[in-house]
Design a protein around this motif. Structure first.
Motif, short mmCIF file in Angstrom:
data_model
loop_
_atom_site.label_atom_id
_atom_site.label_comp_id
_atom_site.label_asym_id
_atom_site.label_seq_id
_atom_site.Cartn_x
_atom_site.Cartn_y
_atom_site.Cartn_z
N GLY A 1 -14.38 -4.66 10.95
CA GLY A 1 -13.20 -4.57 11.81
C GLY A 1 -11.98 -5.22 11.18
N LEU A 2 -12.18 -6.37 10.53
CA LEU A 2 -11.06 -7.04 9.86
C LEU A 2 -10.54 -6.19 8.69
N GLY A 3 -11.48 -5.54 8.00
CA GLY A 3 -11.06 -4.67 6.90
C GLY A 3 -10.21 -3.51 7.39
N ARG A 4 -10.64 -2.88 8.48
CA ARG A 4 -9.86 -1.78 9.03
C ARG A 4 -8.49 -2.26 9.53
N LEU A 5 -8.48 -3.44 10.16
CA LEU A 5 -7.21 -3.99 10.64
C LEU A 5 -6.27 -4.26 9.48
N TYR A 6 -6.82 -4.80 8.40
CA TYR A 6 -5.99 -5.07 7.21
C TYR A 6 -5.39 -3.78 6.66
N ILE A 7 -6.19 -2.71 6.60
CA ILE A 7 -5.71 -1.44 6.06
C ILE A 7 -4.60 -0.88 6.95
N TRP A 8 -4.80 -0.94 8.28
CA TRP A 8 -3.78 -0.43 9.20
C TRP A 8 -2.50 -1.25 9.12
N LEU A 9 -2.62 -2.55 8.98
CA LEU A 9 -1.43 -3.39 8.84
C LEU A 9 -0.70 -3.09 7.53
N LEU A 10 -1.46 -2.86 6.47
CA LEU A 10 -0.85 -2.52 5.19
C LEU A 10 -0.11 -1.20 5.27
N LEU A 11 -0.74 -0.19 5.89
CA LEU A 11 -0.09 1.11 6.04
C LEU A 11 1.16 0.99 6.91
N ALA A 12 1.07 0.19 7.97
CA ALA A 12 2.24 0.00 8.83
C ALA A 12 3.37 -0.68 8.07
N PHE A 13 3.02 -1.66 7.24
CA PHE A 13 4.04 -2.36 6.45
C PHE A 13 4.73 -1.41 5.47
N LEU A 14 3.98 -0.45 4.94
CA LEU A 14 4.53 0.48 3.96
C LEU A 14 5.34 1.59 4.61
#
Length: 261
Positions: free
Chosen positions: A8-21
């Motif tokens: 779950g933390l990994g998925r959250l990190y990916i979504w946050l990264l995509l949102a940041f980009l």
């Protein structure tokens, strides 16, 4: 339980990264359709800024200059870079390793230093500033990227394929065009896309080498922001992003960069 938490933390990190980009890009695109030039809310739909864009001669001219220079840079760098990669792959000669090592400093050296050096050099040899100087600067910057990418693709090429083609009577041109080139084509296309991106997005070298009335889009956007930001910049940026993404997706699909599926 621990595995699920980490997943779950990994998925959250990916979504946050995509949102940041991508979130700033999405907001910029939306604001190009907002009636307020100051990003005021509530949002009111309009295409006024796209209509104004086509009347902005300076911005349109700078955009065409960027496209023209980027296309020419891509063609030159793709041809020269692919030929250089094949030469480095096939032949051994004195100073080859040193020559390969020289490909990386232009990538690693800050563009501010490179732009200053090019400005001094071009004035020293009589070229001066202008669109031709910008083209030469972009070719010099983008060429190492193409050579590195195509050379990496050549490392996966089996030389036995060329030997088999020669044993069947193929000459050097036939071996290159029918055996080697189809294999390295994804690398050639990727290198060409790198060259286009490096040229089209290049600001520092273009800023040093441009003259009033002969600028590229990044330089024109910088000058416009210093004078006063207008949503027309959002409009032209949105158009460029949409066209670039469409070309990238079509290219990736056509050459199956993502595999067969």
């Amino acid at each position: 339980m621990t595995t699920r938490i980490l997943e779950g933390l990994g998925r959250l990190y990916i979504w946050l990264l995509l949102a940041f980009l991508y979130l700033p890009i999405i907001i910029m695109a939306l604001m190009s359709f907002n009636v307020s030039p100051f990003y005021q809310l509530p949002f009111e739909w309009t295409t006024e800024w796209y209509a104004s864009l086509w009347q902005n001669d300076q911005l349109i001219a700078a955009t065409w200059n960027s496209i023209e220079i980027a296309v020419i840079t891509t063609l030159i760098c793709t041809v020269l870079g692919s030929a250089a990669s094949l030469a480095l792959y096939r032949y051994d000669f004195r100073g080859k390793r040193f020559l390969q090592a020289l490909l990386f400093p232009p990538i690693a050296i800050p563009w501010l230093i490179t732009g200053t050096a090019m400005l001094i050099f071009f004035f020293g040899v009589g070229i001066g500033r202008g669109l031709f100087a910008i083209l030469l600067g972009h070719v010099a910057l983008a060429l190492p990227y193409v050579i590195v990418v195509v050379s990496a693709r050549l490392q996966t090429f089996a030389p036995e394929l060329e030997e088999a083609a020669r044993s069947l009577g193929a000459n050097q041109w036939q071996v290159t065009s029918r055996v080697t080139l189809p294999w390295i084509m994804p690398g050639v296309i990727a290198g060409g896309l790198f060259a286009f991106a490096v040229s089209f997005d290049q600001f520092v070298v273009s800023y040093f080498l441009s003259t009033p009335g002969q600028t590229t889009l990044p330089v024109e956007i910088y000058a416009a922001i210093r004078k006063g930001f207008t949503p027309e910049i959002n409009a032209v940026s949105t158009i460029i992003i949409v066209v670039s993404m469409a070309l990238m997706l079509l290219t990736a699909r056509f050459f199956k960069f993502g595999g067969e599926k």
